[in-house]
Write a protein that holds these residues in place. Structure first.
Motif, PDB file in Angstrom:
ATOM      1  N   MET A  33     -25.020  72.041 -12.831  1.00  0.00           N
ATOM      2  CA  MET A  33     -25.058  72.341 -14.256  1.00  0.00           C
ATOM      3  C   MET A  33     -26.332  71.725 -14.832  1.00  0.00           C
ATOM      4  SD  MET A  33     -22.213  71.375 -17.167  1.00  0.00           S
ATOM      5  CE  MET A  33     -22.286  69.597 -16.933  1.00  0.00           C
ATOM      6  N   LEU A  34     -27.045  72.502 -15.648  1.00  0.00           N
ATOM      7  CA  LEU A  34     -28.229  72.019 -16.355  1.00  0.00           C
ATOM      8  C   LEU A  34     -27.894  71.931 -17.833  1.00  0.00           C
ATOM      9  CD1 LEU A  34     -31.037  74.289 -14.861  1.00  0.00           C
ATOM     10  CD2 LEU A  34     -30.541  71.930 -14.264  1.00  0.00           C
ATOM     11  N   SER A  35     -28.305  70.841 -18.455  1.00  0.00           N
ATOM     12  CA  SER A  35     -28.124  70.694 -19.895  1.00  0.00           C
ATOM     13  C   SER A  35     -29.470  70.347 -20.514  1.00  0.00           C
ATOM     14  CB  SER A  35     -27.129  69.579 -20.217  1.00  0.00           C
ATOM     15  OG  SER A  35     -25.846  69.891 -19.735  1.00  0.00           O
ATOM     16  N   ASN A  52     -19.527  63.393 -11.791  1.00  0.00           N
ATOM     17  CA  ASN A  52     -20.767  64.119 -11.548  1.00  0.00           C
ATOM     18  C   ASN A  52     -21.892  63.171 -11.171  1.00  0.00           C
ATOM     19  OD1 ASN A  52     -19.419  64.817 -14.266  1.00  0.00           O
ATOM     20  ND2 ASN A  52     -20.027  66.815 -13.489  1.00  0.00           N
ATOM     21  N   GLU A  53     -22.671  63.542 -10.164  1.00  0.00           N
ATOM     22  CA  GLU A  53     -23.966  62.909  -9.944  1.00  0.00           C
ATOM     23  C   GLU A  53     -24.879  63.472 -11.029  1.00  0.00           C
ATOM     24  OE1 GLU A  53     -27.125  62.235  -6.309  1.00  0.00           O
ATOM     25  OE2 GLU A  53     -25.803  63.969  -6.240  1.00  0.00           O
ATOM     26  N   GLN A  54     -25.762  62.629 -11.583  1.00  0.00           N
ATOM     27  CA  GLN A  54     -26.591  63.066 -12.711  1.00  0.00           C
ATOM     28  C   GLN A  54     -28.034  62.627 -12.518  1.00  0.00           C
ATOM     29  OE1 GLN A  54     -25.174  61.496 -16.440  1.00  0.00           O
ATOM     30  NE2 GLN A  54     -26.855  62.352 -17.625  1.00  0.00           N
ATOM     31  N   SER A 102     -35.292  62.441 -28.781  1.00  0.00           N
ATOM     32  CA  SER A 102     -35.636  62.627 -27.376  1.00  0.00           C
ATOM     33  C   SER A 102     -35.077  63.950 -26.860  1.00  0.00           C
ATOM     34  CB  SER A 102     -35.050  61.485 -26.532  1.00  0.00           C
ATOM     35  OG  SER A 102     -35.537  60.238 -26.979  1.00  0.00           O
ATOM     36  N   VAL A 103     -35.809  64.550 -25.928  1.00  0.00           N
ATOM     37  CA  VAL A 103     -35.351  65.759 -25.263  1.00  0.00           C
ATOM     38  C   VAL A 103     -35.173  65.442 -23.782  1.00  0.00           C
ATOM     39  CG1 VAL A 103     -35.861  68.160 -24.676  1.00  0.00           C
ATOM     40  CG2 VAL A 103     -36.501  67.258 -26.930  1.00  0.00           C
ATOM     41  N   ILE A 104     -33.975  65.721 -23.281  1.00  0.00           N
ATOM     42  CA  ILE A 104     -33.628  65.421 -21.894  1.00  0.00           C
ATOM     43  C   ILE A 104     -33.175  66.704 -21.201  1.00  0.00           C
ATOM     44  CG2 ILE A 104     -31.889  64.289 -20.428  1.00  0.00           C
ATOM     45  CD1 ILE A 104     -31.930  61.931 -22.167  1.00  0.00           C
ATOM     46  N   LEU A 105     -33.562  66.848 -19.966  1.00  0.00           N
ATOM     47  CA  LEU A 105     -32.999  67.864 -19.086  1.00  0.00           C
ATOM     48  C   LEU A 105     -32.062  67.113 -18.149  1.00  0.00           C
ATOM     49  CD1 LEU A 105     -32.929  70.822 -18.185  1.00  0.00           C
ATOM     50  CD2 LEU A 105     -34.732  70.251 -16.551  1.00  0.00           C
ATOM     51  N   ASP A 106     -30.760  67.333 -18.308  1.00  0.00           N
ATOM     52  CA  ASP A 106     -29.746  66.689 -17.461  1.00  0.00           C
ATOM     53  C   ASP A 106     -29.314  67.662 -16.378  1.00  0.00           C
ATOM     54  OD1 ASP A 106     -29.232  64.049 -18.339  1.00  0.00           O
ATOM     55  OD2 ASP A 106     -28.038  64.778 -20.020  1.00  0.00           O
ATOM     56  N   LEU A 107     -29.276  67.179 -15.142  1.00  0.00           N
ATOM     57  CA  LEU A 107     -28.774  67.966 -14.013  1.00  0.00           C
ATOM     58  C   LEU A 107     -27.514  67.284 -13.519  1.00  0.00           C
ATOM     59  CD1 LEU A 107     -32.102  67.792 -13.877  1.00  0.00           C
ATOM     60  CD2 LEU A 107     -31.715  69.332 -12.001  1.00  0.00           C
ATOM     61  N   PHE A 108     -26.427  68.025 -13.441  1.00  0.00           N
ATOM     62  CA  PHE A 108     -25.140  67.497 -13.017  1.00  0.00           C
ATOM     63  C   PHE A 108     -24.626  68.271 -11.811  1.00  0.00           C
ATOM     64  CE2 PHE A 108     -25.201  66.630 -17.575  1.00  0.00           C
ATOM     65  CZ  PHE A 108     -24.704  65.344 -17.664  1.00  0.00           C
ATOM     66  N   SER A 109     -24.087  67.537 -10.839  1.00  0.00           N
ATOM     67  CA  SER A 109     -23.427  68.170  -9.713  1.00  0.00           C
ATOM     68  C   SER A 109     -22.224  67.306  -9.332  1.00  0.00           C
ATOM     69  CB  SER A 109     -24.370  68.304  -8.513  1.00  0.00           C
ATOM     70  OG  SER A 109     -23.728  68.950  -7.447  1.00  0.00           O
ATOM     71  N   PRO A 110     -21.044  67.864  -9.184  1.00  0.00           N
ATOM     72  CA  PRO A 110     -20.717  69.264  -9.428  1.00  0.00           C
ATOM     73  C   PRO A 110     -20.688  69.541 -10.929  1.00  0.00           C
ATOM     74  CG  PRO A 110     -18.713  68.041  -8.976  1.00  0.00           C
ATOM     75  CD  PRO A 110     -19.863  67.080  -8.795  1.00  0.00           C
ATOM     76  N   PRO A 111     -20.728  70.832 -11.308  1.00  0.00           N
ATOM     77  CA  PRO A 111     -20.627  71.169 -12.724  1.00  0.00           C
ATOM     78  C   PRO A 111     -19.223  70.860 -13.232  1.00  0.00           C
ATOM     79  CG  PRO A 111     -20.579  73.155 -11.389  1.00  0.00           C
ATOM     80  CD  PRO A 111     -20.832  72.011 -10.449  1.00  0.00           C
ATOM     81  N   SER A 112     -19.136  70.602 -14.525  1.00  0.00           N
ATOM     82  CA  SER A 112     -17.826  70.407 -15.140  1.00  0.00           C
ATOM     83  C   SER A 112     -17.956  70.697 -16.618  1.00  0.00           C
ATOM     84  CB  SER A 112     -17.301  68.985 -14.913  1.00  0.00           C
ATOM     85  OG  SER A 112     -18.060  68.059 -15.644  1.00  0.00           O
ATOM     86  N   GLU A 113     -16.864  70.965 -17.238  1.00  0.00           N
ATOM     87  CA  GLU A 113     -16.867  71.210 -18.674  1.00  0.00           C
ATOM     88  C   GLU A 113     -16.952  69.902 -19.457  1.00  0.00           C
ATOM     89  OE1 GLU A 113     -17.009  73.996 -20.571  1.00  0.00           O
ATOM     90  OE2 GLU A 113     -17.429  74.991 -18.667  1.00  0.00           O
ATOM     91  N   LYS A 114     -16.805  68.770 -18.778  1.00  0.00           N
ATOM     92  CA  LYS A 114     -16.705  67.495 -19.487  1.00  0.00           C
ATOM     93  C   LYS A 114     -17.634  66.467 -18.876  1.00  0.00           C
ATOM     94  CE  LYS A 114     -13.295  64.350 -21.193  1.00  0.00           C
ATOM     95  NZ  LYS A 114     -11.990  63.861 -21.219  1.00  0.00           N
ATOM     96  N   THR A 115     -18.437  65.826 -19.725  1.00  0.00           N
ATOM     97  CA  THR A 115     -19.267  64.693 -19.321  1.00  0.00           C
ATOM     98  C   THR A 115     -19.047  63.591 -20.350  1.00  0.00           C
ATOM     99  OG1 THR A 115     -21.184  65.507 -20.556  1.00  0.00           O
ATOM    100  CG2 THR A 115     -20.991  66.214 -18.252  1.00  0.00           C
ATOM    101  N   GLY A 116     -19.876  62.589 -20.361  1.00  0.00           N
ATOM    102  CA  GLY A 116     -19.676  61.450 -21.257  1.00  0.00           C
ATOM    103  C   GLY A 116     -19.730  61.783 -22.729  1.00  0.00           C
TER     104      GLY A 116
END
Length: 123
Positions: A33-35, A52-54, A102-116
């Motif tokens: 998942m990319l945010s 998620n690994e981030q 700030s602008v961040i590109l977050d990469l999460f694996s595995p994807p999920s509908e919920k993060t912090g």
């Protein structure tokens, strides 16, 4: 059946605001998942964990992350500036504050509908 490649344009994606002072656009795949996240100055998220690994890629601005990954959960802080990348392994306790917008590109694996930043009212 094989999956097909798909092109996304950030400007065309919907924006959500899961917390105050955050604007987020996401692309959710089957394994990642990319945010694209804009954190406005003063944004804070408390220390939390997720499976998620981030990877947090800071594209612009300045952030301070609190990490509780030392011996016996000891806390430390890391200041990020544009061009830096923070790797957060699965379940590492962390929090963040935007010292400037700030602008961040977050990469999460595995994807999920919920993060912090996706807190439910009972949390």
């Amino acid at each position: 059946m094989a999956q097909r490649a798909q092109l996304f344009v950030w400007d065309d994606l919907p924006t959500d605001q899961p917390m105050a002072r955050i604007d987020r656009k996401r692309i959710i795949g089957s394994q990642m998942m990319l945010s694209h996240v804009t954190l406005h100055k003063g944004f804070k998220v408390g220390v939390h964990t997720h499976e998620n690994e981030q990877f947090a890629v800071l594209l612009s601005g300045r952030m301070v992350f609190t990490l509780e990954d030392g011996p016996d959960g000891a806390s430390r802080t890391i200041e990020m500036t544009a061009g830096s990348v923070l790797h957060l392994p699965s379940n590492v306790p962390h929090g963040a504050e935007a010292v400037e917008t700030s602008v961040i590109l977050d990469l999460f694996s595995p994807p999920s509908e919920k993060t912090g930043v996706d807190k439910t009212p009972s949390e």
